[in-house]
Design a protein around this motif. Structure first.
Motif, PDB file in Angstrom:
ATOM      1  N   GLY A 137       0.865  -1.082   0.008  1.00 53.33           N
ATOM      2  CA  GLY A 137       0.090   0.101  -0.039  1.00 53.33           C
ATOM      3  C   GLY A 137       0.960   1.356  -0.142  1.00 53.33           C
ATOM      4  O   GLY A 137       0.461   2.208  -0.748  1.00 53.33           O
ATOM      5  N   ALA A 138       1.843   1.247   0.756  1.00 52.14           N
ATOM      6  CA  ALA A 138       2.911   2.573   0.721  1.00 52.14           C
ATOM      7  C   ALA A 138       3.505   2.646  -0.531  1.00 52.14           C
ATOM      8  O   ALA A 138       3.572   3.764  -0.976  1.00 52.14           O
ATOM      9  N   MET A 139       3.740   1.596  -1.191  1.00 52.09           N
ATOM     10  CA  MET A 139       4.628   1.695  -2.371  1.00 52.09           C
ATOM     11  C   MET A 139       3.379   2.300  -3.580  1.00 52.09           C
ATOM     12  O   MET A 139       3.765   3.146  -4.402  1.00 52.09           O
ATOM     13  N   ARG A 140       2.235   1.716  -3.479  1.00 54.71           N
ATOM     14  CA  ARG A 140       1.276   2.270  -4.190  1.00 54.71           C
ATOM     15  C   ARG A 140       0.960   3.599  -4.061  1.00 54.71           C
ATOM     16  O   ARG A 140       0.702   4.438  -5.129  1.00 54.71           O
ATOM     17  N   ARG A 141       0.789   4.406  -2.978  1.00 57.50           N
ATOM     18  CA  ARG A 141       0.713   5.809  -2.637  1.00 57.50           C
ATOM     19  C   ARG A 141       2.003   6.376  -3.109  1.00 57.50           C
ATOM     20  O   ARG A 141       1.651   7.594  -3.780  1.00 57.50           O
ATOM     21  N   ALA A 142       3.094   6.069  -2.723  1.00 56.35           N
ATOM     22  CA  ALA A 142       4.245   6.735  -3.337  1.00 56.35           C
ATOM     23  C   ALA A 142       4.094   6.784  -4.806  1.00 56.35           C
ATOM     24  O   ALA A 142       4.838   7.662  -5.549  1.00 56.35           O
ATOM     25  N   ALA A 143       4.001   6.099  -5.589  1.00 61.14           N
ATOM     26  CA  ALA A 143       3.914   5.801  -7.032  1.00 61.14           C
ATOM     27  C   ALA A 143       3.084   6.858  -7.707  1.00 61.14           C
ATOM     28  O   ALA A 143       3.506   7.484  -8.864  1.00 61.14           O
ATOM     29  N   GLY A 144       2.072   7.287  -6.983  1.00 67.65           N
ATOM     30  CA  GLY A 144       1.102   8.192  -7.769  1.00 67.65           C
ATOM     31  C   GLY A 144       1.728   9.723  -7.759  1.00 67.65           C
ATOM     32  O   GLY A 144       2.422  10.124  -6.636  1.00 67.65           O
ATOM     33  N   PRO A 145       0.982  10.572  -8.491  1.00 65.08           N
ATOM     34  CA  PRO A 145       0.142  10.234  -9.660  1.00 65.08           C
ATOM     35  C   PRO A 145       0.968   9.860 -10.813  1.00 65.08           C
ATOM     36  O   PRO A 145       0.183   9.590 -12.035  1.00 65.08           O
ATOM     37  N   GLU A 146       2.423   9.685 -10.851  1.00 65.15           N
ATOM     38  CA  GLU A 146       2.928   9.312 -12.185  1.00 65.15           C
ATOM     39  C   GLU A 146       2.983   7.954 -12.474  1.00 65.15           C
ATOM     40  O   GLU A 146       2.692   7.512 -13.814  1.00 65.15           O
ATOM     41  N   PHE A 147       2.852   7.017 -11.349  1.00 66.53           N
ATOM     42  CA  PHE A 147       2.464   5.526 -11.891  1.00 66.53           C
ATOM     43  C   PHE A 147       1.348   5.049 -11.355  1.00 66.53           C
ATOM     44  O   PHE A 147       0.587   5.550 -10.372  1.00 66.53           O
ATOM     45  N   VAL A 148       0.799   3.778 -11.912  1.00 64.61           N
ATOM     46  CA  VAL A 148      -0.190   3.058 -11.159  1.00 64.61           C
ATOM     47  C   VAL A 148       0.494   1.596 -10.937  1.00 64.61           C
ATOM     48  O   VAL A 148       1.154   1.126 -11.604  1.00 64.61           O
ATOM     49  N   LEU A 149      -0.041   1.349  -9.761  1.00 64.32           N
ATOM     50  CA  LEU A 149       0.568  -0.004  -9.506  1.00 64.32           C
ATOM     51  C   LEU A 149      -0.147  -1.158 -10.248  1.00 64.32           C
ATOM     52  O   LEU A 149      -1.345  -1.510 -10.095  1.00 64.32           O
ATOM     53  N   GLU A 150       0.565  -1.827 -11.197  1.00 63.25           N
ATOM     54  CA  GLU A 150      -0.040  -2.716 -12.173  1.00 63.25           C
ATOM     55  C   GLU A 150      -0.057  -4.108 -11.548  1.00 63.25           C
ATOM     56  O   GLU A 150      -1.019  -4.784 -11.972  1.00 63.25           O
ATOM     57  N   ASP A 151       0.739  -4.700 -10.761  1.00 65.42           N
ATOM     58  CA  ASP A 151       1.153  -5.995 -10.598  1.00 65.42           C
ATOM     59  C   ASP A 151       2.044  -6.004  -9.340  1.00 65.42           C
ATOM     60  O   ASP A 151       2.913  -5.370  -9.182  1.00 65.42           O
ATOM     61  N   VAL A 152       1.701  -7.156  -8.440  1.00 60.41           N
ATOM     62  CA  VAL A 152       2.538  -7.439  -7.495  1.00 60.41           C
ATOM     63  C   VAL A 152       2.566  -9.024  -7.223  1.00 60.41           C
ATOM     64  O   VAL A 152       1.444  -9.624  -7.417  1.00 60.41           O
ATOM     65  N   CYS A 153       3.465  -9.892  -7.472  1.00 59.00           N
ATOM     66  CA  CYS A 153       3.444 -11.178  -7.259  1.00 59.00           C
ATOM     67  C   CYS A 153       4.631 -11.744  -6.746  1.00 59.00           C
ATOM     68  O   CYS A 153       5.842 -11.010  -6.651  1.00 59.00           O
ATOM     69  N   ALA A 154       4.611 -12.932  -6.328  1.00 54.68           N
ATOM     70  CA  ALA A 154       5.880 -13.677  -5.889  1.00 54.68           C
ATOM     71  C   ALA A 154       6.790 -13.980  -6.847  1.00 54.68           C
ATOM     72  O   ALA A 154       6.639 -14.418  -7.596  1.00 54.68           O
ATOM     73  N   ALA A 155       8.092 -13.780  -6.275  1.00 57.44           N
ATOM     74  CA  ALA A 155       9.295 -14.058  -7.272  1.00 57.44           C
ATOM     75  C   ALA A 155       9.638 -15.606  -7.490  1.00 57.44           C
ATOM     76  O   ALA A 155      10.289 -15.951  -8.019  1.00 57.44           O
TER      77      ALA A 155
END
Length: 303
Positions: free
Chosen positions: A263-281
């Motif tokens: 959630g913190a990464m998603r908020r930090a990314a806006g408004p330039e980015f949208v969080l498109e995907d998060v998955c296990a490596a």
């Protein structure tokens, strides 16, 4: 913090939006770290070797067994300068790290498209940059550590001579200067926990977004703040409780890492980015993200 709250966050349940924080994007912010070393974080930044055995695995050690002490903004660079010569041997000796690297590079290349220009942010010793170049991509390879980039210069000598790899090291301004000459990139790669050295992601992401083509993406391999094997350790709980409400679990070892919540990464990314995907490596399908030491995060650049 209850176990239920922690597991819900691990499964990528996004917390409510918090008020926007305005930060100067031109500040030399990217790698502010602490100089302390403790046993609170036995997992290695960058290589982040999983703690699969009872004995914690520390990151590569500087010659005197401790990171050099200097100004805070120089600690990370000077530490990796000290371990550059043996970094590859300690990271890629593990087959699970090799698989993570391959999966990550394949994803970046597919986003960049045939021949697309890639920024390898935190390029280290150049293993990924050489892989991209061998598949037809041009690469701007940046790292804060000059010694790590020196290893890259040897590994990618022919690629540098042909113009397929452009190496750059030092302050963030060195990267931006190289990108101004190279042009906008199709994809940005930040492999093996590079972003986990950054306390405040938003200013850095703003800078990176300005050099990324519209519709391009930043792909990051980050440390999973809720890796189940870590959660069995007392040091994880100590640091999780200390970091409550801060958007990341802060852990201090040879250098400090910040295990950012989704959630913190998603908020930090806006408004330039949208969080498109998060998955296990990696890990098992049964446990999903809880069973993976790393997460792949894709931030898509908005128009």
């Amino acid at each position: 913090m209850s176990a239920l709250v922690l597991v819900r966050t691990a499964l990528c349940v996004m917390p409510p939006e918090s008020p926007a924080v305005h930060t100067d994007p031109t500040a030399e912010l990217a790698l502010r770290t602490a100089t302390s070393r403790s046993e609170d974080d036995p997992v290695a930044p960058f290589c982040a070797l999983p703690t699969s055995s009872p004995t914690p695995v520390l990151m590569p050690q500087a010659p005197n067994g401790r990171p050099p002490h200097d100004l805070p903004e120089d600690v990370t660079a000077r530490f990796y300068d000290a371990v550059a010569a043996r970094y590859d041997a300690q990271v890629d000796r593990r087959t699970d790290n090799l698989q993570v690297r391959l999966s990550f590079c394949e994803r970046v290349a597919s986003i960049a498209g045939p021949g697309g220009l890639i920024l390898d942010f935190g390029c280290g010793t150049g293993i990924d940059a050489a892989w991209y170049a061998a598949r037809g991509h041009r690469v701007v390879a940046y790292d804060i550590s000059p010694a790590m980039v020196d290893v890259l210069r040897e590994r990618c000598k022919s690629e540098i001579e042909s113009g397929r790899v452009t190496p750059t090291a030092g302050p963030l301004a060195a990267m931006t200067n190289a990108l101004e000459e190279a042009g906008q990139v199709a994809a940005i790669a930040a492999n093996f926990a590079v972003l986990n050295h950054v306390r405040e992601l938003k200013p850095l992401l703003q800078i990176l977004a300005s050099h990324l083509a519209s519709g391009g993406a930043l792909v990051a391999c980050v440390l999973n703040p809720f890796y189940r094997r870590d959660m069995l350790q007392a040091w994880w709980w100590r640091n999780a409780l200390r970091s409550f409400g801060k958007g990341a679990i802060q852990m201090s070892s040879n250098v400090t890492t910040y295990r950012h919540f989704v959630g913190a990464m998603r908020r930090a990314a806006g408004p330039e980015f949208v969080l498109e995907d998060v998955c296990a490596a990696g890990g098992s399908k049964l446990l999903g993200t809880l069973d993976s030491n790393f997460l792949f995060v894709v931030l898509r650049r908005l128009s």
